[in-house]
Design an enzyme around this catalytic site. Structure first.
Site, mmCIF file in Angstrom:
data_model
loop_
_atom_site.group_PDB
_atom_site.id
_atom_site.type_symbol
_atom_site.label_atom_id
_atom_site.label_comp_id
_atom_site.label_asym_id
_atom_site.label_seq_id
_atom_site.Cartn_x
_atom_site.Cartn_y
_atom_site.Cartn_z
ATOM 1 N N GLU A 1 49.500 17.799 -29.203
ATOM 2 C CA GLU A 1 48.879 16.854 -30.139
ATOM 3 C C GLU A 1 47.508 16.539 -29.585
ATOM 4 O O GLU A 1 47.394 16.068 -28.453
ATOM 5 C CB GLU A 1 49.695 15.562 -30.244
ATOM 6 N N CYS B 1 44.513 8.648 -32.110
ATOM 7 C CA CYS B 1 44.211 9.932 -32.754
ATOM 8 C C CYS B 1 44.396 9.834 -34.262
ATOM 9 O O CYS B 1 43.890 10.656 -35.009
ATOM 10 C CB CYS B 1 45.030 11.065 -32.149
ATOM 11 N N GLN C 1 34.352 6.272 -21.427
ATOM 12 C CA GLN C 1 34.600 6.174 -22.866
ATOM 13 C C GLN C 1 33.508 5.342 -23.532
ATOM 14 O O GLN C 1 33.021 5.686 -24.618
ATOM 15 C CB GLN C 1 35.980 5.583 -23.109
#
Ligand code: ADP
Length: 477
Positions: A245, A279, A326
């Site tokens: 995934e 996601c 990030q």
């Protein structure tokens, strides 16, 4: 210091990692011992030794263990939720919800352990019976990302154990705390030694060892596209089963006839909750002409009203992003969109008052087109861009014009458009008038195209990956 669980023993590793709170970087949550590649191999050894007996354990034994684990997780959801919010940075209510989800997943798969079924067919040959049964795959290497520190491990570990596999588990470097707590619960659940090992450590070391060791029969991975490619080539090279995934660049289509409030709620939740670090987040808001200006105005107001702050603070809507890298990536994509001509309709700045955390105001960008970098690549932060479309047909084409295919959402009051979109959206999950993020645990999860590879996770579809099918022909004569 928190150690690794290898073959039933708590072992210190080769290296110590500090678990840092992204809401306040002066808060060190704890020291976690990172294992070496050799220790990863020891865990794999133990799993390979433990597997044959465990694979023949009764469904009742497995159900009881998983149920106990689920019960304890649920009973400790506030405490574990607090730890999760502290190490990952999603707000406390979301973190507690995620822990509860993990508990429910263990309970769901406790039931599934009792429901492993097969088929019996008549043979084309007289006097022969055919049985089609499922058997556990073997040793499963589980590699997880930082954004769901307990739910993703749960939705891989619970089915792996339910169907009789042995597990070696490597959590993400940034969030060892919740994973350690889960492993500690599993260590007291009645599992034989070696059936479940926690091997904390670095991807290129511990993770890579899982990928390369021929005794690991299957790899279940969630993470970035780049690492996913690495996993795919290593697993394919030795014919190991794999389930990947990876990213998303999920569209949320808002049509002229949408209920404006529903559309704004869906977009705000999908794009910005959990700091956009999902996601399943909708990052491309594709909006048709007739509602575009009203939608942008309502969104700017809603996004501007979101309160950014400490994940465990009162009345906070959006916590910090997970770490300095990030944050840099999020700011880079916002700047790149602005260079391409987009306008910041709300947010996008680092709030001044927060010195010790990785805070970013949720960013709403307008004036984007689908060929810009901001529309092609996953940002994985609280950043969404609005793309204008003339009509439904163009909106659908834009929604599908991406290398990803995890989820796709539409907000509309038209049965005709909703029905068409459900059939023609090129995604594994389609949402109509509900946010793209936030899914149920008892139904399949996964995508198409560059988002996923292999069979679906969760619900009873998880059996596809964690079992292998055997066809048996029997003649009584
Ligand atoms: P993210 O940063 O979004 O979590 P990554 O793909 O970097 O995405 O990480 C996902 C998981 O993959 C983490 O547990 C990480 O340690 C692991 N990982 C990273 N590199 C490798 C590798 N070479 N082999 C196996 N696992 C890896």
């Amino acid at each position: 210091m928190k150690n690794n669980l290898i073959n039933g023993e708590w072992l210190s590793g080769s290296d110590i990692s500090l678990n840092i709170n992204p809401s306040d970087t002066s808060d060190v949550i704890g020291e976690y011992s990172f294992a070496s590649a050799d220790q990863a191999r020891t865990a794999i050894d133990a799993a390979a030794v433990a597997f044959p007996a465990w694979s023949l354990s009764t469904p009742q034994q497995r159900a009881d263990i998983l149920d106990r684990v689920g019960t304890e997780i649920l009973a400790r959801k506030l405490e574990l939720g607090d730890l999760l919010a502290r190490e990952e940075g999603k707000i406390l209510p979301e973190a507690v919800g995620e822990v509860a989800r993990a508990g429910q997943i263990f309970k769901f798969f406790a039931g599934e352990a009792l429901r492993v079924s097969g088929e019996k067919l008549a043979s084309i040959r007289p006097g022969v019976d055919i049985d089609i049964t499922r058997e556990p795959l073997g040793v499963i290497g589980i590699i997880t990302p930082w954004n769901f520190p307990i739910a993703i491990p749960a939705w891989k570990i619970a089915p792996a154990l339910a169907y009789g596999n042995a597990v070696v588990f490597k959590p993400a470097e940034l969030v060892p705390g919740t994973a350690w707590a889960l492993a500690e619960i599993l260590s007291r659940s009645g599992l034989p030694d070696g059936v479940f090992s926690l091997v904390m450590g670095r991807g290129p070391e511990v993770g890579q060892t899982f990928l390369e060791d021929p005794r690991v029969n299957g790899i279940s991975f969630t993470g970035s596209v780049n690492t996913g490619r690495r996993v795919a080539s290593a697993a394919a090279g030795r014919m190991a089963k794999m389930q990947l995934e990876m990213g998303g660049k999920n569209p949320l289509v808002v049509l002229d006839d949408a209920d404006l409030q529903t559309a704004v709620n869906c977009a705000v939740q999908s794009a910005f909750f959990s700091t956009g670090q999902r996601c399943t987040a909708a990052s491309r808001l594709i909006v048709t002409d007739g509602i575009h200006d009203r939608f942008v105005a309502a969104m700017a107001e809603a996004v501007g009203g979101l309160k950014v702050g400490d994940a465990r603070g009162d009345d906070i809507d959006i916590g910090p992003v997970v770490d300095a890298n990030q944050l840099k990536q999020d700011l880079f994509y916002i700047a790149s969109a602005q260079q391409d001509g987009c306008v910041l309709a709300a947010g996008g700045r680092q709030p001044k008052q927060h010195k010790h955390g990785f805070y970013l105001e949720p960013a709403l960008l307008t004036g984007s087109t689908n060929d810009m970098k901001i529309s092609r690549e996953e940002v994985f932060g609280p950043v969404a861009n609005v793309i204008r479309a003339h009509d439904y047909d163009e909106a659908l084409a834009l929604a599908n014009d991406t290398e990803f295919g995890l989820c796709a959402g539409v907000c509309t009051t038209s049965l005709k458009f909703a029905t068409h979109f459900k059939r023609h959206a090129q995604a594994g999950m389609v949402m109509v008038n509900v946010p793209t993020a936030g899914v149920d645990y008892h139904v399949p999860f996964g995508g198409r195209k560059g988002s996923s590879y292999g069979s679906r996770e969760q619900g009873r579809y998880a059996a596809e990956f964690y079992t292998t099918v055997k066809t048996t022909y029997t003649s009584a004569e």
